[in-house]
Design a protein around this motif. Structure first.
Motif, PDB file in Angstrom:
ATOM      1  N   SER A  55     -57.992  25.697  33.259  1.00  0.00           N
ATOM      2  CA  SER A  55     -57.332  24.768  32.352  1.00  0.00           C
ATOM      3  C   SER A  55     -55.953  25.254  31.957  1.00  0.00           C
ATOM      4  O   SER A  55     -55.748  26.454  31.741  1.00  0.00           O
ATOM      5  N   ASP A  56     -55.034  24.310  31.852  1.00  0.00           N
ATOM      6  CA  ASP A  56     -53.735  24.580  31.242  1.00  0.00           C
ATOM      7  C   ASP A  56     -53.992  24.930  29.776  1.00  0.00           C
ATOM      8  O   ASP A  56     -55.009  24.534  29.199  1.00  0.00           O
ATOM      9  N   MET A  57     -53.095  25.660  29.169  1.00  0.00           N
ATOM     10  CA  MET A  57     -53.284  26.030  27.761  1.00  0.00           C
ATOM     11  C   MET A  57     -52.726  24.974  26.818  1.00  0.00           C
ATOM     12  O   MET A  57     -53.379  24.593  25.869  1.00  0.00           O
ATOM     13  N   HIS A  58     -51.515  24.503  27.075  1.00  0.00           N
ATOM     14  CA  HIS A  58     -50.847  23.601  26.132  1.00  0.00           C
ATOM     15  C   HIS A  58     -50.966  22.151  26.584  1.00  0.00           C
ATOM     16  O   HIS A  58     -50.321  21.736  27.547  1.00  0.00           O
ATOM     17  N   MET A  59     -51.814  21.403  25.871  1.00  0.00           N
ATOM     18  CA  MET A  59     -52.035  19.985  26.160  1.00  0.00           C
ATOM     19  C   MET A  59     -52.149  19.238  24.833  1.00  0.00           C
ATOM     20  O   MET A  59     -52.481  19.836  23.818  1.00  0.00           O
ATOM     21  N   PRO A  60     -51.908  17.936  24.853  1.00  0.00           N
ATOM     22  CA  PRO A  60     -52.070  17.149  23.626  1.00  0.00           C
ATOM     23  C   PRO A  60     -53.533  17.110  23.175  1.00  0.00           C
ATOM     24  O   PRO A  60     -54.441  17.207  23.995  1.00  0.00           O
ATOM     25  N   LYS A  61     -53.746  17.003  21.908  1.00  0.00           N
ATOM     26  CA  LYS A  61     -55.052  16.836  21.256  1.00  0.00           C
ATOM     27  C   LYS A  61     -55.901  18.102  21.199  1.00  0.00           C
ATOM     28  O   LYS A  61     -56.500  18.377  20.184  1.00  0.00           O
ATOM     29  N   MET A  62     -56.004  18.853  22.300  1.00  0.00           N
ATOM     30  CA  MET A  62     -56.691  20.145  22.247  1.00  0.00           C
ATOM     31  C   MET A  62     -56.086  21.062  23.291  1.00  0.00           C
ATOM     32  O   MET A  62     -55.654  20.612  24.346  1.00  0.00           O
ATOM     33  N   ASN A  63     -56.044  22.344  22.961  1.00  0.00           N
ATOM     34  CA  ASN A  63     -55.472  23.284  23.926  1.00  0.00           C
ATOM     35  C   ASN A  63     -56.556  23.757  24.892  1.00  0.00           C
ATOM     36  O   ASN A  63     -57.721  23.356  24.811  1.00  0.00           O
ATOM     37  N   GLY A  64     -56.166  24.610  25.833  1.00  0.00           N
ATOM     38  CA  GLY A  64     -57.089  25.051  26.867  1.00  0.00           C
ATOM     39  C   GLY A  64     -58.303  25.792  26.345  1.00  0.00           C
ATOM     40  O   GLY A  64     -59.421  25.580  26.824  1.00  0.00           O
ATOM     41  N   VAL A  65     -58.116  26.657  25.368  1.00  0.00           N
ATOM     42  CA  VAL A  65     -59.255  27.394  24.805  1.00  0.00           C
ATOM     43  C   VAL A  65     -60.199  26.428  24.092  1.00  0.00           C
ATOM     44  O   VAL A  65     -61.427  26.514  24.252  1.00  0.00           O
TER      45      VAL A  65
END
Length: 122
Positions: A55-65
């Motif tokens: 997973s990418d880390m920085h995404m809208p609504k929720m991050n990768g973790v």
């Protein structure tokens, strides 16, 4: 439907999804999702085939973790990885220490490094 094992890659940028798919498709199927929500649906629909999730880390609504924490509620016996163009941070460090993720990869990615870790998983 293909019988090849699959990996799932989640990233909100379409160009990154395409580059990843081109780089890694071959002996395995590469499933892609352009949002964490789509990633969770894809994971559920393909739970018997997916052998690893990146997973990418920085995404809208929720991050990768956060995405991985939710995904692990569905499937917790496969390896999860973070791939990011941003710097290693405390949240990623904590996820590694808690064994939520196996490895942090940086963009632009090193195909052989990721392939090495996937070969142990998929």
């Amino acid at each position: 439907m293909s019988e090849k094992p699959a990996i799932l890659y989640i990233d909100d940028e379409e160009a990154n999804l395409l580059l990843f798919k081109i780089a890694f498709e071959g002996s395995r199927d590469v499933l892609v999702a352009n949002s964490p929500e789509e990633g969770l649906r894809t994971l559920e629909e393909n739970r018997n085939r997916i052998r690893a999730v990146i997973s990418d880390m920085h995404m809208p609504k929720m991050n990768g973790v956060q995405f991985i924490e939710k995904a692990q509620e569905q499937i917790n016996d496969i390896p999860y990885f973070i791939l990011s163009g941003y710097a290693f941070n405390d949240e990623i460090d904590q996820a590694l220490k808690e064994n939520k993720i196996q490895k942090f990869f940086t963009k632009p990615f090193d195909r052989s490094e990721i392939e090495h870790h996937l070969n142990g998983a998929a």
